[in-house]
Enzyme design. Sequence first.
Site, PDB file in Angstrom:
ATOM      1  N   HIS A  83       0.820  -1.213   0.000  1.00 52.95           N
ATOM      2  CA  HIS A  83       0.000   0.000   0.000  1.00 52.95           C
ATOM      3  C   HIS A  83       0.855   1.265   0.000  1.00 52.95           C
ATOM      4  O   HIS A  83       0.363   2.338  -0.354  1.00 52.95           O
ATOM      5  CB  HIS A  83      -0.997  -0.004   1.172  1.00 52.95           C
ATOM      6  CG  HIS A  83      -0.432   0.251   2.528  1.00 52.95           C
ATOM      7  ND1 HIS A  83      -0.139  -0.753   3.428  1.00 52.95           N
ATOM      8  CD2 HIS A  83      -0.125   1.405   3.171  1.00 52.95           C
ATOM      9  CE1 HIS A  83       0.302  -0.227   4.553  1.00 52.95           C
ATOM     10  NE2 HIS A  83       0.324   1.083   4.423  1.00 52.95           N
ATOM     11  N   ASP A 219       0.921  -7.699   1.853  1.00 50.98           N
ATOM     12  CA  ASP A 219       1.189  -6.260   1.780  1.00 50.98           C
ATOM     13  C   ASP A 219       2.697  -5.997   1.674  1.00 50.98           C
ATOM     14  O   ASP A 219       3.330  -5.511   2.613  1.00 50.98           O
ATOM     15  CB  ASP A 219       0.601  -5.568   3.005  1.00 50.98           C
ATOM     16  CG  ASP A 219       0.329  -4.091   2.762  1.00 50.98           C
ATOM     17  OD1 ASP A 219       0.862  -3.552   1.780  1.00 50.98           O
ATOM     18  OD2 ASP A 219      -0.423  -3.490   3.553  1.00 50.98           O
ATOM     19  N   SER A 655       4.001   1.795   8.681  1.00 50.33           N
ATOM     20  CA  SER A 655       3.759   0.926   7.540  1.00 50.33           C
ATOM     21  C   SER A 655       5.052   0.694   6.770  1.00 50.33           C
ATOM     22  O   SER A 655       5.749   1.642   6.409  1.00 50.33           O
ATOM     23  CB  SER A 655       2.715   1.544   6.599  1.00 50.33           C
ATOM     24  OG  SER A 655       1.444   1.531   7.195  1.00 50.33           O
TER      25      SER A 655
END
Length: 720
Positions: A83, A219, A655
């Site tokens: 992402h 991810d 992240s």
Amino acid sequence: MRKSATVAALLACAASAPLAAKEGMFTPDQLPEIAEDLRETGLEIDADALSDLTGFPMGAVVSLGGCSASFVSEIGLVVTNHHCARGSVQYNSTAENNYLENGFLAKAFEEELPAAPGSRIYVTTALSDVTDRVRDGIDAMTPTERYDAIEQRRKDITAECEEKAGYRCQVASFYGGAQYKLIERLEIRDVRIVYAPADSIGKYGGDIDNWMWPRHTGDFAFYRAYVAPDGSAADYSEDNVPYEPEHHLKVSASGLKEGDFVMAAGYPGSTSRYATLAEVENTFSWSYPTYVTLVNDWIDTIEEAAPEGSDARVKYESLLAGLNNFEKNTRGQLEGARRVGLVERRAEREEALAAWIAADDSRAAYGEAIAGLQALSEESATKARQAFWYNFATRPTLLSTAQRLYRLAHERQKEDALRDPGFQDRDMTFFRQGMQAIDRRYDASVDKAQWLLFLDTYMDEPAGNRVAVFDEALGLNADLDEAALSAKLDAYYAGTTLGDVDTRLALMEATPAELEALDDPFMQLAVALYEYERGLEAEGEERAGRAQALRPAYMEAITQWQRSQGLLTYPDANSTLRVTYGTVLGGSPKDGMAYLPFTTLEGILEKDMGEDPFNAPERQLQEIREKDYGKYYSAEVGSVPVNFLSDLDSTGGNSGSATLNARAELVGLLFDGTFESVNSDWDFDPRTTRTIHVDTRYMLWVMDKVDGAQGLIEELDVVD
């Protein structure tokens, strides 16, 4: 120059206090102080090594300017979350080559594609303490003088650092402004996408699974950093070569089991662990509930104005994803605050702190500072509520664009060193790219629908929250009905030239007088609002100047008090490198609910419906049905682990953070938290705080069995 007694005491206490809990996003220099607990938790390497930002392993960890990442090969290969790289995949996608749908894999250097404009990889090369220089003499200044002095000193220090070509420097504030550090970073500007699995792997579960457990999301994605042949930072060029980092991480194929030590190194954005009671009460009683209502209406407005499948929807997909994520996160914050009694817990903390202060007359100054900070927090909350709907009513894309251009025109009348942050020469590349990027996320009809939504609520506000100059300039009055307002806005969109990218870029060189002479309704509105908004800004800077005197004393009181309890005070997250550690751990966030620590390939089969967002590629499903686990099989879970949980302390910006085992080998990437843990931005709850990671065994399995990325696997330093 000499540190004030307050600052010196705060820093000494923060550096020397023993640790009594796993809570904390620690600065690397704090880790030697908690070496014993790190070893007891399972760390096998020397804790002192973790304090060196340019040594191994911290030297392999980099920032993408919003996400975290790390080098995983000797030739510039960088791993991060899917992402985090998805914008670059989207940027390179076309109807004929839809890399979002099909995935992207470059099997040779020449096949790697430039990342989206503005993509950066920041490599830390040096760090120094500049507290004395920033804070010298500020205690005797007025609030506005203090704010101006600190801002100017930070800009001057940054400018000196950036005299070195190719570097982007940052003067970061810690402990509420008690400490400042200069971080020197090589700014790698030639960033290329190497590999990203399809959305049906990298985004598996979509918004439905976002913040949820169990999770089965691949991810992960890979960039490569490029530099000029001489090793210096450079813009994209076919002549550039892969960057050779001093350090890179080995990738573990043996993985983890429940209870194993893990730590994550990355760049968390911000937390509010030390916010005052007044700040917490305003956030959870007014700001967050107001945002939840607004964002749901906002999402509905965009979806109605930009139907599924339309060109407009493509432009607003990113905004919709962000709004959905924010809405779910905010609801989680509200539920978490209610569940743990956050307001009550913060009140109890302040009562206990007050009692500690009252127990010793020498601490009286702390009490005075805290009382002043509470009053300032309440004042700031009132001002924020008053301006809330005005801020949204002035949010239309082209009005914001006009305001930025008009502000730039004024700032360009000053010497570069005296300009406000965001308008200096160092900012112009990003400014220009922002002007160019508008075309990819703007549609006039959707923008107008949003503006009508915001104006509708603004016009219902009490007179004290309305802004006369805005009402007069836009012609908002009690007699204006919905049809008339809609027609008025139509004239704005029909009469502007700011929708043209060449016009926007050309106006970056305009003078204030030239912009004032433009017959453009958005620019005229920006001109009308300029003085009012500068007044708001000046008021905000004066309040910030008061906070810069009060908050360091408050943080010193917190630090001294926590030290008396055997606790280490870590600074709130501020987008600088942090390390958090703990173990692979499931949990029970609610009565009757149990989270196992690992998910497996078989869970993908169980969820899959053949429709987005549960539409795994057929090749992947077939490999799972055939139980073709390869060498990535885990006897503990009886399959290939996909995602795992830990009790690590994390937040947004983490992240892509490297998840490391006891030997500092890469065992996963941090990419999310559970719904029950999002409230940890404000208050750490060891029972509910869980972080979600993608397991390196799943990453390698997808690369090997699904996408045929064997060449990339060979480039990685994979260890058993």
